[in-house]
Design a protein around this motif. Sequence first.
Motif, mmCIF file in Angstrom:
data_model
loop_
_atom_site.group_PDB
_atom_site.id
_atom_site.type_symbol
_atom_site.label_atom_id
_atom_site.label_comp_id
_atom_site.label_asym_id
_atom_site.label_seq_id
_atom_site.Cartn_x
_atom_site.Cartn_y
_atom_site.Cartn_z
ATOM 1 N N ALA A 69 -7.091 13.672 1.824
ATOM 2 C CA ALA A 69 -6.485 13.089 3.017
ATOM 3 C C ALA A 69 -7.381 11.996 3.596
ATOM 4 N N ASP A 70 -6.748 10.925 4.066
ATOM 5 C CA ASP A 70 -7.487 9.819 4.678
ATOM 6 C C ASP A 70 -7.348 9.775 6.195
ATOM 7 N N LEU A 71 -6.339 10.429 6.726
ATOM 8 C CA LEU A 71 -6.120 10.507 8.169
ATOM 9 C C LEU A 71 -5.462 11.847 8.456
ATOM 10 N N VAL A 72 -6.044 12.609 9.400
ATOM 11 C CA VAL A 72 -5.514 13.937 9.733
ATOM 12 C C VAL A 72 -5.133 13.929 11.210
ATOM 13 N N LEU A 73 -3.868 14.274 11.498
ATOM 14 C CA LEU A 73 -3.322 14.204 12.848
ATOM 15 C C LEU A 73 -2.814 15.577 13.263
ATOM 16 N N GLY A 74 -3.411 16.144 14.321
ATOM 17 C CA GLY A 74 -3.056 17.477 14.772
ATOM 18 C C GLY A 74 -2.181 17.478 16.012
ATOM 19 N N ILE A 109 0.863 -1.176 0.000
ATOM 20 C CA ILE A 109 0.000 0.000 0.000
ATOM 21 C C ILE A 109 0.902 1.229 0.000
ATOM 22 N N VAL A 110 0.679 2.132 -0.923
ATOM 23 C CA VAL A 110 1.513 3.326 -1.015
ATOM 24 C C VAL A 110 0.873 4.425 -0.171
ATOM 25 N N ILE A 111 1.619 4.889 0.822
ATOM 26 C CA ILE A 111 1.119 5.895 1.762
ATOM 27 C C ILE A 111 1.874 7.194 1.570
ATOM 28 N N GLY A 112 1.151 8.272 1.350
ATOM 29 C CA GLY A 112 1.741 9.597 1.239
ATOM 30 C C GLY A 112 1.571 10.361 2.534
ATOM 31 N N PHE A 113 2.499 11.251 2.811
ATOM 32 C CA PHE A 113 2.469 12.041 4.043
ATOM 33 C C PHE A 113 2.849 13.479 3.748
ATOM 34 N N VAL A 149 -3.395 8.839 2.110
ATOM 35 C CA VAL A 149 -2.675 10.065 2.438
ATOM 36 C C VAL A 149 -2.885 10.405 3.915
ATOM 37 N N ILE A 150 -1.785 10.586 4.633
ATOM 38 C CA ILE A 150 -1.810 11.046 6.015
ATOM 39 C C ILE A 150 -1.363 12.501 6.030
ATOM 40 N N VAL A 151 -2.121 13.350 6.696
ATOM 41 C CA VAL A 151 -1.794 14.769 6.809
ATOM 42 C C VAL A 151 -1.623 15.121 8.281
ATOM 43 N N SER A 152 -0.551 15.826 8.580
ATOM 44 C CA SER A 152 -0.292 16.315 9.930
ATOM 45 C C SER A 152 -0.339 17.839 9.920
ATOM 46 N N PHE A 153 -0.838 18.424 10.993
ATOM 47 C CA PHE A 153 -0.817 19.883 11.094
ATOM 48 C C PHE A 153 -0.437 20.317 12.497
ATOM 49 N N HIS A 154 0.234 21.461 12.580
ATOM 50 C CA HIS A 154 0.592 22.096 13.835
ATOM 51 C C HIS A 154 -0.209 23.391 13.897
ATOM 52 N N GLY A 155 -1.252 23.418 14.715
ATOM 53 C CA GLY A 155 -2.118 24.588 14.713
ATOM 54 C C GLY A 155 -2.938 24.700 15.972
ATOM 55 N N GLY A 156 -3.486 25.889 16.193
ATOM 56 C CA GLY A 156 -4.308 26.158 17.363
ATOM 57 C C GLY A 156 -3.514 26.829 18.472
ATOM 58 N N GLY A 157 -4.237 27.412 19.418
ATOM 59 C CA GLY A 157 -3.600 28.053 20.564
ATOM 60 C C GLY A 157 -2.983 27.043 21.506
ATOM 61 N N GLU A 158 -2.249 27.528 22.493
ATOM 62 C CA GLU A 158 -1.528 26.660 23.418
ATOM 63 C C GLU A 158 -2.036 26.839 24.841
ATOM 64 N N GLY A 159 -2.239 25.709 25.520
ATOM 65 C CA GLY A 159 -2.611 25.764 26.929
ATOM 66 C C GLY A 159 -4.048 25.359 27.177
ATOM 67 N N THR A 160 -4.414 25.255 28.449
ATOM 68 C CA THR A 160 -5.696 24.684 28.835
ATOM 69 C C THR A 160 -6.896 25.485 28.358
ATOM 70 N N GLU A 161 -6.728 26.775 28.118
ATOM 71 C CA GLU A 161 -7.855 27.565 27.623
ATOM 72 C C GLU A 161 -8.158 27.273 26.161
ATOM 73 N N PHE A 162 -7.298 26.473 25.513
ATOM 74 C CA PHE A 162 -7.494 26.116 24.107
ATOM 75 C C PHE A 162 -7.806 24.626 23.946
#
Length: 371
Positions: free
Chosen positions: A261-266, A182-186, A218-231
């Motif tokens: 994308a088939d799987l999105v990981l934040g 299975i060919v997996i893209g990232f 296709v697996i997609v990763s993202f770095h996003g959103g605020g930081e800390g317990t209020e987020f």
Amino acid sequence: MSVSKLIIGLLCAVLCACQPGGNTTKNEDATDSLASQVVTVKSLREDSIVIAAVGDIMLGTSYPNASTLPPDGGKRSFNAVMDDLKNADLTFGNLEGVLLDTGAAAHYKLHQKSKAYMFRMPQKYVWLLKDAGFDLLSIANNHIGDFAGAGRASTMKMLDSAGIRYAGLRSHPTAIINVKDIVIGFSAFSPNSNTVPFLDLKNASRIIGELKQQTDIVIVSFHGGGEGTEFEHVPFKTESYNGENRGDVHAFAHNAVDAGADLVLGHGPHLTRAVERYKNRLIAYSLGNFCTYRGINVTGLCGIAPLLKINVNKKGEFISAKIIATQQTHPGGLKRDTTKRVIKRMKFLTETDFPQSGLHIDDNGLVTPVN
């Protein structure tokens, strides 16, 4: 498919898994129109694949001095969950920092208004990641720039030397891996300098769409959103933190699935967020602080995180998942959490933020579709 069959399928998948960490090989026949790299991960399962996914990894920093490195050289960093990391067809995490032995911190970082955190892991720590079974890492985050170009170049060099695939820099936006034919893209995205832009949805769609044309999943990763317990909650709008635009994670994730994308990981908020099923694809909005050593707050909700074992079919469609509960303390490190706090929290957040998500999370962390 019935819930009982899903449970049996997941248990079989977990019990039959082999360890990919030491048997990756180059696939000489693979093409690479997006300058991606290709390896083959061998597996015993034939009907589906299991992907182990975790959040932030920062194994100690040698900056400003060695006092912020673990006394054992990080050798026990992943011991508590080693089998679960290795017994998967593909293991993913977010590398929160650079692999670099010496070098000055980025000038702009030293002059930030907020306290500057500089994460510089010794180069030899790449073998801790390799031995733990990591096949795929995101390097799209704010800390890949902590030591400017030297840090980025050294990190890529060390990951290449260990055969660990990665994506997220403008110079290296994608990777391709073969798992059981299975060919997996990232691809990986971040709102930070020199990374693949998280805020440009049109460009993200193009990258994901082109990757989908070359691959099965296709697996997609993202770095996003605020930081800390209020987020902790997904806000369904653009988030900002310390004056920075951290994007609309919900809009990005849905745009990614729409593009192929088939799987999105934040990751990014430094705590765990909800999961969602969209178009029969799984979205994890933040996988939290998984394995860090000092420099990152792990008190309260910031110290619990999932190790998510995701079972998908050969088309990338979601079958089921298992949440393995972990916790961290300083200096105690990564441990299993027998109280299962992160399971309870993910269940609450998913039911609150996505009441129509089409997912059921039971008390033991089994995640299954309900319609």
